[in-house]
Design a protein around this motif. Structure first.
Motif, short mmCIF file in Angstrom:
data_model
loop_
_atom_site.label_atom_id
_atom_site.label_comp_id
_atom_site.label_asym_id
_atom_site.label_seq_id
_atom_site.Cartn_x
_atom_site.Cartn_y
_atom_site.Cartn_z
N GLN A 151 9.90 -0.33 0.52
CA GLN A 151 10.62 0.93 0.72
C GLN A 151 11.89 0.77 1.53
N ASP A 168 -0.67 -0.78 -3.34
CA ASP A 168 -0.58 0.67 -3.16
C ASP A 168 -0.03 1.09 -1.80
N ARG A 169 0.15 0.11 -0.91
CA ARG A 169 0.60 0.45 0.44
C ARG A 169 2.11 0.29 0.53
N PRO A 170 2.84 1.23 1.16
CA PRO A 170 4.28 1.03 1.34
C PRO A 170 4.53 -0.12 2.31
N PHE A 202 4.68 6.46 -2.31
CA PHE A 202 4.69 5.63 -1.10
C PHE A 202 5.12 6.41 0.14
N ARG A 261 6.64 -1.24 -3.90
CA ARG A 261 6.18 -0.74 -2.60
C ARG A 261 7.13 -1.11 -1.46
N HIS A 287 7.95 -5.56 -6.75
CA HIS A 287 7.03 -4.83 -5.87
C HIS A 287 7.68 -3.54 -5.38
#
Ligand SMILES: [Fe+2]
Length: 278
Positions: free
Chosen positions: A191, A150-152, A251, A189, A187
């Motif tokens: 970015q 859940d973390r960028p 994100f 996440r 993934h």
């Protein structure tokens, strides 16, 4: 007050030589880094971290890393480095001994800053100009990305995983980008994939993610898109990248600013005291 972004300054390809030596007999890379450090120290708000994305040294030698440490000593900000093709893992680990994910071999690192993950990958292939991520590094990346879905995350490495069109750089980019791509796709996440190596600001897409190349504080690789010249460089305006992450839906948002290094006229107000445009 607007929300405070996480600010990651990226500088790249310092090519520090032993004191008094010029890169290619022409470029004073130490003086260029001094100007870059002064610019980073002056920037407000202060960046949370400086990532140095490879080619910290030039040949490389212990003396070059010692010179680099002296040049970085005035930097008021925390910094981390990743090896490039001009670096030595062993000499870098000795010069900057802390924070690596593996006790030996590739100098991969994971950092977290206020909800943003930074994954630093070592694409150095000892003795070669091209890059490659070895199997333990790819496994570590996949597992680390899977651990906090859940973390960028911003991924940094020296060698770009895409072609730039500059022929002599493309033959020494990340050779196994095809093995990195499925991990990035798995993934979302990820970015941003931020690279160096080419000494010029570049934006591309890679495996569905944004991917950048950071300019250098010294010389730029000549923008020769048709193999017109032998491999060449130009002393173009120096710059660094400032990656700004704002939390938000999904994100959040990552913005990459291109920041020229130097003393420029301004800032000047647009509006006078009466609120009218000047
Ligand atoms: Fe490089």
């Amino acid at each position: 007050m607007p929300e405070r972004p996480v600010l990651i300054a990226q500088i790249s390809d310092l090519h520090i030589k032993s004191p008094g030596s010029l890169a290619y007999g022409r470029v004073d890379t130490a003086a260029a880094l001094e100007r870059c450090v002064a610019a980073l120290n002056e920037f407000r708000p202060r960046p949370d971290l400086v990532v140095i994305s490879g080619d910290l040294a030039d040949t490389p030698t212990i003396e070059e890393y010692q010179h680099l440490k002296r040049l970085l000593a005035p930097l008021d900000l925390p910094f981390v480095g990743i090896p490039g093709n001009h670096d030595s893992r062993e000499l870098m680990r000795a010069a900057f001994p802390h924070g690596y994910a593996f006790a030996s071999g590739p100098l991969n690192q994971r950092l977290e800053i206020r909800g943003l993950d930074l994954l630093l990958l070592d694409s150095n292939v000892p003795g070669k100009p091209h890059g490659e991520l070895d199997a333990p590094t790819l496994q570590w990346l996949d597992a680390t990305l899977a651990a906090s879905p859940d973390r960028p995350a911003l991924v940094f490495l020296h060698h770009p995983p895409f072609r730039t069109g500059i022929w002599h750089m493309d033959r020494q980019n990340l050779r196994n980008a095809g093995e990195l791509a499925p991990i990035v796709r798995r993934h979302p996440r990820v970015q941003l994939i931020a690279a160096g190596h080419v000494h010029r600001a570049t934006l591309a897409a890679f495996a569905g993610a944004r991917s950048t190349i950071c300019p250098a504080p010294n010389h730029a690789v000549d923008l020769d898109l048709a193999q017109m010249r032998e491999p060449s460089f130009k002393v173009e305006p120096p710059a660094y990248h400032l990656h700004s992450w704002l939390p938000g839906e999904g994100f959040g948002t990552v913005i990459t600013h291109h920041v020229p290094i130097g003393n420029f006229d301004g800032p000047h107000p647009f509006f006078g005291p009466d609120g009218k445009l000047l």
